[in-house]
Every structure is written in structure tokens, then in C-alpha cells.
Motif scaffolding. Structure first.
Motif, PDB file in Angstrom:
ATOM      1  N   GLY B 124       0.814  -1.200   0.000  1.00 13.86           N
ATOM      2  CA  GLY B 124       0.000   0.000   0.000  1.00 13.86           C
ATOM      3  C   GLY B 124       0.851   1.255   0.000  1.00 13.86           C
ATOM      4  O   GLY B 124       1.709   1.418  -0.863  1.00 13.86           O
ATOM      5  N   SER B 125       0.621   2.072   0.995  1.00 20.40           N
ATOM      6  CA  SER B 125       1.230   3.407   0.962  1.00 20.40           C
ATOM      7  C   SER B 125       2.680   3.369   1.435  1.00 20.40           C
ATOM      8  O   SER B 125       3.131   2.385   2.035  1.00 20.40           O
ATOM      9  N   LEU B 126       3.348   4.475   1.180  1.00 20.61           N
ATOM     10  CA  LEU B 126       4.758   4.605   1.587  1.00 20.61           C
ATOM     11  C   LEU B 126       4.891   4.516   3.100  1.00 20.61           C
ATOM     12  O   LEU B 126       5.791   3.850   3.615  1.00 20.61           O
ATOM     13  N   THR B 127       3.979   5.179   3.792  1.00 17.68           N
ATOM     14  CA  THR B 127       4.058   5.190   5.262  1.00 17.68           C
ATOM     15  C   THR B 127       4.001   3.767   5.809  1.00 17.68           C
ATOM     16  O   THR B 127       4.758   3.399   6.708  1.00 17.68           O
ATOM     17  N   ARG B 128       3.108   2.978   5.222  1.00 16.94           N
ATOM     18  CA  ARG B 128       2.947   1.614   5.707  1.00 16.94           C
ATOM     19  C   ARG B 128       4.216   0.796   5.421  1.00 16.94           C
ATOM     20  O   ARG B 128       4.668   0.014   6.263  1.00 16.94           O
ATOM     21  N   TYR B 129       4.767   1.025   4.235  1.00 16.25           N
ATOM     22  CA  TYR B 129       6.021   0.340   3.889  1.00 16.25           C
ATOM     23  C   TYR B 129       7.105   0.670   4.894  1.00 16.25           C
ATOM     24  O   TYR B 129       7.794  -0.209   5.410  1.00 16.25           O
ATOM     25  N   SER B 186      12.252   3.354   2.727  1.00 16.57           N
ATOM     26  CA  SER B 186      11.666   4.552   2.115  1.00 16.57           C
ATOM     27  C   SER B 186      12.462   4.963   0.876  1.00 16.57           C
ATOM     28  O   SER B 186      11.890   5.307  -0.164  1.00 16.57           O
ATOM     29  N   TYR B 189      11.825   2.403  -1.905  1.00 16.14           N
ATOM     30  CA  TYR B 189      10.460   2.547  -2.415  1.00 16.14           C
ATOM     31  C   TYR B 189      10.405   3.649  -3.460  1.00 16.14           C
ATOM     32  O   TYR B 189       9.707   3.538  -4.468  1.00 16.14           O
ATOM     33  N   LYS B 190      11.186   4.699  -3.221  1.00 14.51           N
ATOM     34  CA  LYS B 190      11.164   5.818  -4.156  1.00 14.51           C
ATOM     35  C   LYS B 190      12.053   5.548  -5.365  1.00 14.51           C
ATOM     36  O   LYS B 190      11.741   5.951  -6.480  1.00 14.51           O
ATOM     37  N   CYS B 203       1.789   0.237  -8.387  1.00 14.19           N
ATOM     38  CA  CYS B 203       2.364   1.145  -7.406  1.00 14.19           C
ATOM     39  C   CYS B 203       3.658   1.748  -7.930  1.00 14.19           C
ATOM     40  O   CYS B 203       3.874   2.953  -7.854  1.00 14.19           O
ATOM     41  N   GLU B 206       3.041   4.262 -10.592  1.00 14.81           N
ATOM     42  CA  GLU B 206       2.638   5.566 -10.068  1.00 14.81           C
ATOM     43  C   GLU B 206       3.844   6.371  -9.646  1.00 14.81           C
ATOM     44  O   GLU B 206       3.894   7.586  -9.841  1.00 14.81           O
ATOM     45  N   GLN B 207       4.821   5.648  -9.095  1.00 17.21           N
ATOM     46  CA  GLN B 207       5.990   6.356  -8.589  1.00 17.21           C
ATOM     47  C   GLN B 207       6.857   6.875  -9.701  1.00 17.21           C
ATOM     48  O   GLN B 207       7.397   7.966  -9.610  1.00 17.21           O
TER      49      GLN B 207
END
Lengths: 118, 208
Positions: B124-129, B186, B189-190, B203, B206-207
Motif C-alpha cells: 500500500g502506501s509509503l508510510t505503511r512500507y 523509504s 520505495y522511491k 504502485c 505511479e511512482q
């Protein structure tokens, strides 16, 4: 005249013997004085001589020396331990050797895998 | 955190070898050939990370990163850890050769657990990762400490005493690794989300 000469000779012999005795005594004292400072470095504290009153001083001097030596030995031991630790630390050589092993093994794995596939 | 030669009883050392060989075989079967370079890179990172000493008060502790290895390699993490520990014990004299099996279990199982935590919850989201990555990093070291205490228990030590001392000593490591894993996840992920494994293609699209 001959008697006079004899007397002079005897006198000279005695003088010579006395002189020799003095020299011998001085030489012995000098040796004894040289002998002692070979043991302690803080020799100025205690006077030269071996009379009974010097015994406590001598003991104190020995104790001082013992303390000094044990302190120095402790320092040396600490330095030795530090050195041993330094030596046992892995250097750059080991690090690159390990990384080389890992990539080499990965390379072998990839090679074997590719051979099997073709 | 390495167990030296002669600390563990022979039966435990041999059992450790047997168990780690079994886990290595399992881990190798789950490993895909495309992952070899990634495994090599992570093994090198794990191998070298133990040299990064963090001074804490009078002593210093070093990074362990089983969590990060688990996050990035998943089921293959055990091979990587076992190989890294083997080379560390040969080249750095960290831990004994006879205790290698036990050491591999001690560091490898937490890595697998960290990998499972990250793979199962991190999506899911970056925060969750990032949160899952940080949790996995912390749990990796935490479990390794528990394993250490459990293994030393077989060597005749008092479990809670050892666990307490090791936990106090590694509390800073747990904190540091939590942060390091969070930041690493983080960043990846980016920059390269496919390294994290379970990132869905949409995902990463999208990035990018």
C-alpha cells in the motif's frame, strides 16, 4: 750508614704497605658505593653504608622500587592488550577478501545456472 | 553478536549445524537464479555491516542488519546470512567455526521472520512500507537477542540474566536498525521499488 739505609728501607716498606692498604680500602669502598646504586634509582634518599639503622630505609626504598616496577609492568600489560586488540581487528584486506568471495560465489552460481539452462 | 567456540555443548553445536543445513536447503530451493546478484550484494552488506561500530558509553556495538537482509531477500535471506557468517568467522574471527550452525540460526531465523513480517504487512502506501520496514528491522535484532539467550541457556547460562544483559547492550542497536531499515525502505520505495519484492507494478508505475 748501612744501618741508616736499612732503617730507611724498612720505613719505606711500611709506608708502601700502609699506602697499599689505603688504596685497597678506598677501592673497596668505591666498589661498594658503585654496587649499591645499581639497584635503586632513588639512591639519594638513603646514605651509603650497612649499619643497622639503615635497614628500615632500605626496606622502604625496596618497596618504592617495587611499586614503580609494578606500575610500569601494568602499563606495559595494558599496552600489550591494546596492541593485541588492534592486531586482531580485521583490516581492509579481509573486508575486500570477503566481498570478493561473495561475488565470486554468486558468479559461480549464475554460471552454473546458465549452463544448465542452455 | 556471535557465539564463540566452546561455549555451546557439542550436541547443540551439531544440532545447530543440522538445522541450519536443512534451512539452507529449504532457502536455496526458494531462491530464483535471477536473485543471485541481489543476494550477493546483500550478503556483502551484511558481511561488512558488522564492522560498523557504534560507540555507546564505554563499549561499542556493531550493526547486525538481519532485518534489512530479510526485507530485501525474503526466503533467500538465510543463505545470505549463513554465507556472511561463514566468511566473518574465517576472515574476522567473529564467532567460532564450531558454533557456525548455531550462529546462522541465531541470525538467519530472525531475518526470515523479518522478511515475512515485511512481505505480509508491507503493502500500500509509503508510510505503511516504512513502518513495516522499521518494525521488521527492530524485530530482527530483538529475535536475534532472544535466540542468543536461548542458545546460551543450553551452555548452562541463566536465560533471563543473559537475555537482560544482551537486551540492554543491543537496545541501541535495535533503535538504530529500526531507523536504518525504515530509511532504507523509504529510499528503495522511491528509487527502485521492485527490490522490495511485493510492491505491485501499479504502485511502482505511479511512482515513476
Amino acid at each position: 750508614m748501612a744501618q741508616g739505609l736499612k732503617a730507611l728501607g724498612g720505613f719505606m716498606v711500611i709506608l708502601f704497605a700502609l699506602f697499599a692498604c689505603f688504596i685497597f680500602a678506598f677501592a673497596n669502598r668505591g666498589l661498594a658505593a658503585e654496587d649499591q646504586p645499581a639497584v635503586p634509582s632513588a639512591q639519594s634518599v638513603a646514605p651509603v653504608g650497612g649499619t643497622a639503622t639503615d635497614c628500615p630505609q632500605l626496606a622502604e626504598q625496596l618497596q618504592q622500587q617495587k611499586n614503580l616496577i609494578s606500575r610500569e609492568a601494568g602499563q606495559l600489560k595494558r599496552e600489550l592488550a591494546a596492541l593485541r586488540e588492534d592486531i586482531s581487528k580485521p583490516g581492509l584486506k579481509e573486508v575486500f577478501a570477503g566481498i570478493g568471495y561473495i561475488f565470486g560465489l554468486a558468479g559461480i552460481g549464475i554460471y552454473v545456472n546458465n549452463r544448465r539452462r542452455t | 553478536m556471535h557465539i564463540s567456540d566452546g561455549v555451546l555443548p557439542t550436541s547443540v553445536a551439531i544440532g545447530g549445524f543440522a538445522a541450519s543445513v536443512a534451512v539452507i536447503a529449504w532457502s536455496a530451493r526458494r531462491t530464483k537464479a535471477e536473485d543471485f546478484p541481489k543476494i550477493a550484494v546483500m550478503t556483502s552488506a551484511f558481511f561488512v555491516a558488522s564492522l560498523i561500530h557504534v560507540p555507546i558509553g564505554p563499549t561499542s556495538v556493531h550493526l547486525l542488519i538481519p532485518g534489512l537482509v530479510g526485507i530485501l531477500l525474503g526466503n533467500s535471506a538465510f543463505i545470505s546470512i549463513a554465507l556472511g557468517l561463514l566468511l566473518q568467522s574465517i576472515l574476522f574471527q567473529f564467532g567460532g567455526i564450531t558454533a557456525l550452525g548455531a550462529n546462522s540460526l541465531m541470525m538467519g531465523i530472525p531475518a526470515l521472520v523479518a522478511g515475512w513480517i515485511f512481505r505480509s504487512w508491507g503493502r500500500g502506501s509509503l508510510t505503511r512500507y516504512v513502518l513495516c520496514g522499521a518494525l521488521a528491522g527492530g524485530v530482527g535484532v530483538f529475535l536475534a537477542v532472544l535466540f542468543l539467550a536461548a542458545l546460551l541457556l543450553t551452555g548452562g547460562e541463566d536465560f533471563w540474566g543473559v537475555a537482560k544483559i544482551a537486551m540492554y547492550a543491543h537496545l541501541p542497536v535495535i533503535l538504530i536498525e529500526t531507523c536504518v531499515s525504515g530509511f532504507a525502505v523509504s529510499f528503495l520505495y522511491k528509487v527502485k521499488p521492485e527490490l522490495l519484492g511485493s510492491v505491485s507494478p501499479s504502485c511502482s508505475m505511479e511512482q515513476s
